[in-house]
Design an enzyme around this catalytic site. Structure first.
Site, PDB file in Angstrom:
ATOM      1  N   TYR A 292      -1.859  -0.733  10.473  1.00 32.23           N
ATOM      2  CA  TYR A 292      -1.963  -1.187   9.085  1.00 32.23           C
ATOM      3  C   TYR A 292      -0.788  -0.655   8.266  1.00 32.23           C
ATOM      4  CZ  TYR A 292      -3.752  -1.524   4.291  1.00 32.23           C
ATOM      5  OH  TYR A 292      -3.889  -1.780   2.951  1.00 32.23           O
TER       6      TYR A 292
ATOM      7  N   SER B 146       0.852  -1.192   0.000  1.00 33.72           N
ATOM      8  CA  SER B 146       0.000   0.000   0.000  1.00 33.72           C
ATOM      9  C   SER B 146       0.884   1.236   0.000  1.00 33.72           C
ATOM     10  CB  SER B 146      -0.893   0.021   1.250  1.00 33.72           C
ATOM     11  OG  SER B 146      -1.555   1.265   1.399  1.00 33.72           O
TER      12      SER B 146
ATOM     13  N   LYS C 209       2.255  -2.703   6.287  1.00 32.89           N
ATOM     14  CA  LYS C 209       2.479  -2.572   4.850  1.00 32.89           C
ATOM     15  C   LYS C 209       3.911  -2.108   4.548  1.00 32.89           C
ATOM     16  CE  LYS C 209      -1.345  -4.117   3.231  1.00 32.89           C
ATOM     17  NZ  LYS C 209      -1.373  -5.372   2.423  1.00 32.89           N
TER      18      LYS C 209
END
Length: 256
Positions: A161, A148, A165
């Site tokens: 998160y 991401s 990533k």
């Protein structure tokens, strides 16, 4: 060699995780349309079978297999199935991910932290490791990890998160460095804001979405199908000298 030859995936076996919807579904449909036999995988078999069935109805080759990559026994099961059924794997697209905590980073509880790490780091790592073993037996292959843009520029209220990533980006480079001589290429796709159920915390809140779009030069979200072409390139013969690369598909977000 023609462009058609470069992107032809006929005879290749591809596993796509998180493929029952969103980016994973688009990738599965695209790879099948270029000749690959796709294994549509996600946590729930019904969603996988719906996608696999529609691919077969369109003339492609597909099967469904349920696998939760946050569970080590399920990771072992999917690889045993592939080895016993196909004896090889040519393409792995690690797309399944989780993001249970949307809020201040300091409010991340242990459960959300552990779940995110188990799926987004541990899951990706052991999917890559087991995939590499099988690819070695077949003489090589291509792995794409869906990371991401948040792995480069952490997203607001998406702390853990974003951390995972960033780990996927580093993991991609580590596997690429060690597996290059085994004819296994490992690259990463870094999607920007994409209109999927996974991103609904951002896309369904008009205030948050409007603010996010101000940071995207193209001033719009991506459609999941706009990610699939980059994955096709990275798993095909069009990219035979490309490994350890992270491709931003973000409407220009990381250029701002």
């Amino acid at each position: 060699m023609s462009n058609k030859d470069l992107f032809d995936l006929s005879g290749r076996v591809a596993l796509i995780t998180g493929a029952s919807r969103g980016i994973g579904e688009s990738v599965a449909r695209t790879l099948a349309s270029y000749g690959a036999h796709v294994i549509v995988s996600s946590r729930k078999i019904d969603g996988c079978e719906a996608v696999a069935s529609s691919i077969r109805d369109a003339g492609g080759s597909a099967e469904a297999y349920a696998c939760h990559i946050g569970e080590m026994d399920q990771i072992e099961a999917v690889w045993s199935h592939i080895e016993n059924t196909h004896g090889r794997l040519d393409i792995l697209v690690n797309n399944a991910a989780t993001n249970p905590h949307f809020g201040p980073i300091e409010d991340t509880d242990l459960g959300a932290f552990q779940k995110t790490v188990d799926v987004n780091i541990r899951g990706y790592f052991f999917m890559c490791a087991r995939g590499a073993r099988l690819m070695k037996k077949g003489g090589g292959g291509a792995i794409v990890n869906v990371a991401s843009v948040n792995g480069v520029a952490p997203g607001h209220f998406q702390g853990i998160y974003s951390v995972t990533k960033a780990a996927v980006i580093s993991m991609t480079k580590a596997f690429a460095k060690e597996l290059g001589q085994q004819k296994i290429r490992v690259n990463a796709l870094l999607p920007g804001l994409t209109d999927t159920k996974f991103a609904s915390a951002l896309t369904t809140n008009e205030s948050i979405k409007k603010q996010a779009l101000t940071h995207i030069p193209m001033n719009r979200m991506a459609d999941p199908d706009e990610m699939a072409g980059t994955v096709l390139y990275l798993v095909s013969d069009a990219s035979t000298y490309t490994t350890g690369t992270c491709v931003n598909v973000d409407g220009g977000y990381l250029t701002v």
